[in-house]
Structure formats: C-alpha cells, structure tokens
Design a protein around this motif. Sequence first.
Motif, PDB file in Angstrom:
ATOM      1  N   SER A 138       0.872  -1.098   0.166  1.00 28.48           N
ATOM      2  CA  SER A 138       0.016   0.060   0.129  1.00 28.48           C
ATOM      3  C   SER A 138       1.022   1.062  -0.026  1.00 28.48           C
ATOM      4  O   SER A 138       2.169   1.260   0.380  1.00 28.48           O
ATOM      5  CB  SER A 138      -1.004   0.045   0.956  1.00 28.48           C
ATOM      6  N   SER A 153       2.320   8.553  -3.266  1.00 23.16           N
ATOM      7  CA  SER A 153       1.265   8.126  -4.041  1.00 23.16           C
ATOM      8  C   SER A 153       1.552   9.079  -5.352  1.00 23.16           C
ATOM      9  O   SER A 153       1.294   8.494  -6.525  1.00 23.16           O
ATOM     10  CB  SER A 153       0.025   9.135  -3.435  1.00 23.16           C
ATOM     11  N   LYS A 186       1.449   6.603  -8.701  1.00 23.43           N
ATOM     12  CA  LYS A 186       0.501   7.029  -9.905  1.00 23.43           C
ATOM     13  C   LYS A 186       1.333   6.759 -11.211  1.00 23.43           C
ATOM     14  O   LYS A 186       0.725   6.616 -12.343  1.00 23.43           O
ATOM     15  CB  LYS A 186      -0.334   8.173  -9.762  1.00 23.43           C
ATOM     16  N   SER A 209      -1.896  -1.729 -10.079  1.00 14.48           N
ATOM     17  CA  SER A 209      -2.698  -0.932  -8.906  1.00 14.48           C
ATOM     18  C   SER A 209      -3.685  -1.987  -8.736  1.00 14.48           C
ATOM     19  O   SER A 209      -4.676  -2.541  -9.539  1.00 14.48           O
ATOM     20  CB  SER A 209      -3.245   0.488  -9.178  1.00 14.48           C
ATOM     21  N   HIS A 210      -4.014  -2.552  -7.630  1.00 14.21           N
ATOM     22  CA  HIS A 210      -4.906  -3.851  -7.258  1.00 14.21           C
ATOM     23  C   HIS A 210      -5.760  -3.052  -6.178  1.00 14.21           C
ATOM     24  O   HIS A 210      -5.510  -2.770  -5.083  1.00 14.21           O
ATOM     25  CB  HIS A 210      -4.169  -4.799  -6.717  1.00 14.21           C
ATOM     26  N   ARG A 211      -7.041  -2.986  -6.404  1.00 13.70           N
ATOM     27  CA  ARG A 211      -8.104  -2.289  -5.563  1.00 13.70           C
ATOM     28  C   ARG A 211      -8.703  -3.405  -4.358  1.00 13.70           C
ATOM     29  O   ARG A 211      -8.318  -4.652  -4.712  1.00 13.70           O
ATOM     30  CB  ARG A 211      -9.273  -1.762  -6.199  1.00 13.70           C
ATOM     31  N   GLY A 212      -9.052  -2.994  -3.584  1.00 17.65           N
ATOM     32  CA  GLY A 212      -9.673  -3.769  -2.442  1.00 17.65           C
ATOM     33  C   GLY A 212      -8.926  -3.837  -0.973  1.00 17.65           C
ATOM     34  O   GLY A 212      -7.854  -3.183  -1.114  1.00 17.65           O
ATOM     35  N   GLY A 234      -5.497  -5.045  -1.474  1.00 16.90           N
ATOM     36  CA  GLY A 234      -5.024  -4.484  -2.576  1.00 16.90           C
ATOM     37  C   GLY A 234      -3.639  -3.605  -2.347  1.00 16.90           C
ATOM     38  O   GLY A 234      -3.195  -4.002  -1.372  1.00 16.90           O
ATOM     39  N   TYR A 237      -0.099  -2.175  -4.537  1.00 15.47           N
ATOM     40  CA  TYR A 237       0.775  -2.161  -5.810  1.00 15.47           C
ATOM     41  C   TYR A 237       1.683  -3.095  -5.615  1.00 15.47           C
ATOM     42  O   TYR A 237       2.102  -3.733  -4.784  1.00 15.47           O
ATOM     43  CB  TYR A 237       1.721  -0.773  -5.794  1.00 15.47           C
TER      44      TYR A 237
END
Length: 152
Positions: free
Chosen positions: A28, A44, A48, A58-61, A64, A66
């Motif tokens: 994260s 951050s 990006k 990038s993995h969401r959740g 999640g 990087y």
Amino acid sequence: MLRITKQTDYGTLLLTHIARGSRGEMFSARDLAAETRIPLPMVSKILKKMVRAELLESHRGVKGGYSLARPAKEVSVADIILALEGPIALTDCSEHADSECGMEGGCPVSNHWQRINNAVVGALEGISLEEMAHRQGCACGTAALAAGLEAT
C-alpha cells in the motif's frame, strides 16, 4: 552537474523496495511511505506515474495495493527515469534528432553529444531493477539511503 530529480531518486527506492518483496506481494502507499520514510503525498504521486508507465499494477480492495507489472529483471533504470522525468537527454539536441537549434547545421559538437547521450542511456538500460534491489555495492546509492533511511 547532471542529476536526477528527488522524485526519481525516491521512485527508484520505492521500486527496489517492492522488488525485494515476495512475488505477488502487495504494497500500500501508506506502508511504502512508512517503510521508506518518504512522505505519503510524494509516494502516492510516484506510484500513480509508475502505474501510468506500466511499471506497476494497482490492485483495489482490502488486500490491494501495488505490485510490479513485470519481473524486476525486465525493468531498467532507464525505464524508471523515463516514467518520472521523460526522455533522457543531456542536451536539447540529444533529445530530438530534428532539433530546432539554429546552430544544428554547423555545430561541431552535436554528434559527440549524441554519442555521449547514447552511452548514458545504454548504461541506464543495462542496469535492471533486479540488480538495484540487491544490497551489493556502494552504500551511497539514493539520497534516502544515504540519509540512513534504507528500507528493510
């Protein structure tokens, strides 16, 4: 003096930290900031840019974060610099073959700068993230490492 930006210095440190992790491990932005002691807003911003350059995914959740988009041995230092600073060029005429320099036609050093620029780019392309992630060599690497902020 030729220098990379602090953002690129930090970006290299962040990617080497991720490369040292287990295959498929997620990081994260908050954890990376804490572990490397780089301010979260800077982390951050860098992450990006690295996602846009397809160096990171990038993995969401909840679980999640990087991860590297490809193996560390396939990412060069030149890739990192390109993602964060743009094309590597020591002079204006090194950046564009069709430079709009008024001296271009009779410039006695333009070809030499091209050769020098190509040598620098070649050297940067020849060093992989995998190599950077190994703790061998000079302990004076990045500014963050020199400041004693080496990530574990």
